[in-house]
Motif scaffolding. Structure first.
Motif, PDB file in Angstrom:
ATOM      1  N   ILE A 131       0.862  -1.180   0.000  1.00 37.40           N
ATOM      2  CA  ILE A 131       0.000   0.000   0.000  1.00 37.40           C
ATOM      3  C   ILE A 131       0.897   1.228   0.000  1.00 37.40           C
ATOM      4  O   ILE A 131       1.705   1.419   0.911  1.00 37.40           O
ATOM      5  N   THR A 132       0.771   2.041  -1.027  1.00 37.14           N
ATOM      6  CA  THR A 132       1.658   3.181  -1.187  1.00 37.14           C
ATOM      7  C   THR A 132       1.174   4.374  -0.378  1.00 37.14           C
ATOM      8  O   THR A 132      -0.020   4.510  -0.071  1.00 37.14           O
ATOM      9  N   ARG A 133       2.127   5.223  -0.038  1.00 36.65           N
ATOM     10  CA  ARG A 133       1.807   6.430   0.724  1.00 36.65           C
ATOM     11  C   ARG A 133       0.841   7.302  -0.080  1.00 36.65           C
ATOM     12  O   ARG A 133       0.979   7.488  -1.279  1.00 36.65           O
ATOM     13  N   VAL A 138      -8.727   1.484  -1.673  1.00 33.62           N
ATOM     14  CA  VAL A 138      -8.191   0.292  -2.336  1.00 33.62           C
ATOM     15  C   VAL A 138      -9.356  -0.596  -2.738  1.00 33.62           C
ATOM     16  O   VAL A 138     -10.266  -0.853  -1.938  1.00 33.62           O
ATOM     17  N   LEU A 139      -9.331  -1.061  -3.974  1.00 31.38           N
ATOM     18  CA  LEU A 139     -10.291  -2.057  -4.440  1.00 31.38           C
ATOM     19  C   LEU A 139      -9.641  -3.426  -4.380  1.00 31.38           C
ATOM     20  O   LEU A 139      -8.583  -3.649  -4.966  1.00 31.38           O
ATOM     21  N   LEU A 140     -10.264  -4.351  -3.650  1.00 31.57           N
ATOM     22  CA  LEU A 140      -9.826  -5.736  -3.574  1.00 31.57           C
ATOM     23  C   LEU A 140     -10.802  -6.583  -4.379  1.00 31.57           C
ATOM     24  O   LEU A 140     -12.014  -6.542  -4.118  1.00 31.57           O
ATOM     25  N   ALA A 141     -10.304  -7.340  -5.346  1.00 33.33           N
ATOM     26  CA  ALA A 141     -11.163  -8.154  -6.199  1.00 33.33           C
ATOM     27  C   ALA A 141     -10.647  -9.579  -6.215  1.00 33.33           C
ATOM     28  O   ALA A 141      -9.604  -9.866  -6.803  1.00 33.33           O
ATOM     29  N   GLY A 142     -11.365 -10.484  -5.543  1.00 32.35           N
ATOM     30  CA  GLY A 142     -10.923 -11.869  -5.427  1.00 32.35           C
ATOM     31  C   GLY A 142     -11.962 -12.843  -5.933  1.00 32.35           C
ATOM     32  O   GLY A 142     -13.172 -12.587  -5.874  1.00 32.35           O
ATOM     33  N   PRO A 218     -10.436   4.288  -6.702  1.00 29.22           N
ATOM     34  CA  PRO A 218      -9.324   3.841  -5.856  1.00 29.22           C
ATOM     35  C   PRO A 218      -7.993   4.197  -6.483  1.00 29.22           C
ATOM     36  O   PRO A 218      -7.859   4.245  -7.705  1.00 29.22           O
ATOM     37  N   GLN A 219      -7.016   4.457  -5.628  1.00 32.60           N
ATOM     38  CA  GLN A 219      -5.653   4.685  -6.121  1.00 32.60           C
ATOM     39  C   GLN A 219      -4.930   3.371  -6.372  1.00 32.60           C
ATOM     40  O   GLN A 219      -3.958   3.330  -7.125  1.00 32.60           O
ATOM     41  N   GLN A 220      -5.401   2.278  -5.736  1.00 39.08           N
ATOM     42  CA  GLN A 220      -4.777   0.973  -5.914  1.00 39.08           C
ATOM     43  C   GLN A 220      -5.844  -0.097  -6.056  1.00 39.08           C
ATOM     44  O   GLN A 220      -6.919  -0.019  -5.429  1.00 39.08           O
ATOM     45  N   ILE A 221      -5.531  -1.107  -6.879  1.00 37.34           N
ATOM     46  CA  ILE A 221      -6.400  -2.255  -7.089  1.00 37.34           C
ATOM     47  C   ILE A 221      -5.561  -3.505  -6.862  1.00 37.34           C
ATOM     48  O   ILE A 221      -4.442  -3.610  -7.373  1.00 37.34           O
ATOM     49  N   MET A 222      -6.102  -4.457  -6.099  1.00 35.37           N
ATOM     50  CA  MET A 222      -5.384  -5.690  -5.791  1.00 35.37           C
ATOM     51  C   MET A 222      -6.295  -6.866  -6.085  1.00 35.37           C
ATOM     52  O   MET A 222      -7.474  -6.848  -5.726  1.00 35.37           O
ATOM     53  N   THR A 223      -5.747  -7.904  -6.724  1.00 36.12           N
ATOM     54  CA  THR A 223      -6.599  -8.987  -7.189  1.00 36.12           C
ATOM     55  C   THR A 223      -5.898 -10.332  -7.093  1.00 36.12           C
ATOM     56  O   THR A 223      -4.665 -10.416  -7.091  1.00 36.12           O
ATOM     57  N   CYS A 224      -6.694 -11.407  -7.044  1.00 34.28           N
ATOM     58  CA  CYS A 224      -6.183 -12.771  -7.055  1.00 34.28           C
ATOM     59  C   CYS A 224      -7.334 -13.726  -7.344  1.00 34.28           C
ATOM     60  O   CYS A 224      -8.476 -13.460  -6.967  1.00 34.28           O
ATOM     61  N   GLY A 225      -7.014 -14.835  -8.028  1.00 29.73           N
ATOM     62  CA  GLY A 225      -7.967 -15.926  -8.136  1.00 29.73           C
ATOM     63  C   GLY A 225      -8.596 -16.147  -9.483  1.00 29.73           C
ATOM     64  O   GLY A 225      -9.234 -17.175  -9.693  1.00 29.73           O
ATOM     65  N   ALA A 242      -4.877   3.844 -11.790  1.00 33.16           N
ATOM     66  CA  ALA A 242      -4.602   3.197 -10.505  1.00 33.16           C
ATOM     67  C   ALA A 242      -3.482   2.177 -10.636  1.00 33.16           C
ATOM     68  O   ALA A 242      -3.310   1.554 -11.682  1.00 33.16           O
ATOM     69  N   ASP A 243      -2.734   2.003  -9.562  1.00 35.05           N
ATOM     70  CA  ASP A 243      -1.727   0.951  -9.469  1.00 35.05           C
ATOM     71  C   ASP A 243      -2.437  -0.386  -9.286  1.00 35.05           C
ATOM     72  O   ASP A 243      -3.303  -0.516  -8.412  1.00 35.05           O
ATOM     73  N   VAL A 244      -2.088  -1.376 -10.112  1.00 34.16           N
ATOM     74  CA  VAL A 244      -2.733  -2.691 -10.040  1.00 34.16           C
ATOM     75  C   VAL A 244      -1.702  -3.740  -9.629  1.00 34.16           C
ATOM     76  O   VAL A 244      -0.653  -3.871 -10.263  1.00 34.16           O
ATOM     77  N   GLN A 245      -2.011  -4.473  -8.569  1.00 33.20           N
ATOM     78  CA  GLN A 245      -1.146  -5.539  -8.095  1.00 33.20           C
ATOM     79  C   GLN A 245      -1.926  -6.849  -8.116  1.00 33.20           C
ATOM     80  O   GLN A 245      -3.107  -6.882  -7.779  1.00 33.20           O
ATOM     81  N   VAL A 246      -1.245  -7.922  -8.517  1.00 28.53           N
ATOM     82  CA  VAL A 246      -1.888  -9.225  -8.635  1.00 28.53           C
ATOM     83  C   VAL A 246      -1.064 -10.258  -7.884  1.00 28.53           C
ATOM     84  O   VAL A 246       0.165 -10.264  -7.963  1.00 28.53           O
ATOM     85  N   SER A 247      -1.739 -11.116  -7.146  1.00 25.57           N
ATOM     86  CA  SER A 247      -1.084 -12.241  -6.490  1.00 25.57           C
ATOM     87  C   SER A 247      -1.257 -13.469  -7.368  1.00 25.57           C
ATOM     88  O   SER A 247      -2.381 -13.852  -7.708  1.00 25.57           O
ATOM     89  N   LEU A 248      -0.121 -14.071  -7.765  1.00 20.33           N
ATOM     90  CA  LEU A 248      -0.146 -15.233  -8.647  1.00 20.33           C
ATOM     91  C   LEU A 248      -0.108 -16.521  -7.837  1.00 20.33           C
ATOM     92  O   LEU A 248       0.456 -16.579  -6.742  1.00 20.33           O
TER      93      LEU A 248
END
Length: 292
Positions: A131-133, A138-142, A218-225, A242-248
């Motif tokens: 999570i950036t300063r 934050v949008l979490l999409a799972g 959101p400034q950041q989006i995080m996703t997995c699944g 937005a910054d997008v991060q993904v968990s593989l």
């Protein structure tokens, strides 16, 4: 990682890059013969474990994982560990929660452990979400069991100025994961969407999120699944800058980067492809500069 709910399209590994400074600043992994405190079925095809692992509970960062070995003391043959996202953690109680999809011999064996038994646990491992300063939303999409990689983000943001908007997607209501942890973390903007109602359909979900968030994205989006969900997040990231991060997710033999068995398949020049265990599992989902 906790056994992916497959939803394949173009692999997101084609466009991932390690987060800046990946591999630095993470807590040191520790080894536990962790006591099993709870072991119960959870929803359809899932199993919940609560493990006593104080150092992991204290230091684990959002999105990190552990390796669980499904071998009991009397076992003589080799048993490979399984990577599992930390579903929730309680530093005060010294516990971590794991939610796994029961799909094969290894996960069935993990689910067979009863309270009072001990399980070999190594962690925390990997590069977590960042999570950036200056981030305020934050949008979490799972999707399915992949949501387990996102729930600790909500825990980490609880009581801060960062607002969480969460999407928990599943084939049916009994396959939706994460709602319990999200609510306990104070998430009020939670969307539980399912295939059987049509609410998880990508276009419908996209329209709903745009209508809700376009005025204050959101400034950041995080996703997995889910590959489809990751591609949707990529599109929304372009729309909202937005910054997008993904968990593989990946099968792993060690979880520490020794075996080199979990490369992303995306080469960095002449070097080896980034490893999901050591450089990830969280990566930046890069998107080209196209029309918004």
């Amino acid at each position: 990682m906790n056994t992916l709910d497959t939803d394949a399209v173009i692999p997101v590994t084609d466009s991932v890059t390690p987060l800046p400074g990946s591999g630095t600043g993470r807590p040191a992994a520790t080894w536990h013969r962790a006591q099993v405190l709870a072991s119960t079925p959870h929803g359809r095809g899932h199993h919940f474990l609560r493990l006593e692992a104080p150092s992991i509970a204290r230091t684990c960062q959002a999105g990190q994982f552990v390796m669980l070995t499904a071998a009991r003391d009397e076992d003589t043959g080799p048993v490979l560990p399984r990577p599992m996202a930390v579903y929730a953690r309680n530093p005060q109680a010294g516990t971590i929660d794991i939610l796994l999809g029961v799909v094969g011999d290894g996960t069935r064996r993990l689910a067979s452990f009863r309270p009072g038994e001990r399980m070999l646990v190594v962690g925390p491992l990997g590069q977590g979400f960042r999570i950036t300063r200056g981030t305020r939303r934050v949008l979490l999409a799972g999707r399915g069991i992949g949501t387990c990689s996102l729930t600790t983000v909500a825990q980490e943001c609880a009581g801060t100025e960062v607002e969480i908007v969460a999407v928990a997607s599943g084939r049916s209501a009994d396959r939706v994961v994460g709602a319990d942890v999200y609510r306990a973390a104070g998430v009020t903007r939670l969307h539980e969407v399912t295939d059987d109602t049509g609410s998880s359909e990508v276009t419908r979900l996209r329209d709903m999120l745009i209508a809700e968030l376009d005025q204050a994205p959101p400034q950041q989006i995080m996703t997995c699944g889910s590959e489809r969900l990751a591609r949707l997040c990529e599109q929304l990231g372009r729309r909202w800058a937005a910054d997008v991060q993904v968990s593989l997710e990946a099968h792993m033999a060690c979880g520490l980067g020794y075996c080199h068995g979990c490369a992303t398949g995306t080469r960095s020049g002449p070097e080896e492809s980034p490893l999901i265990c050591a450089d990830g599992p969280v990566f930046r989902l890069a998107h080209p500069d196209t029309d918004r």
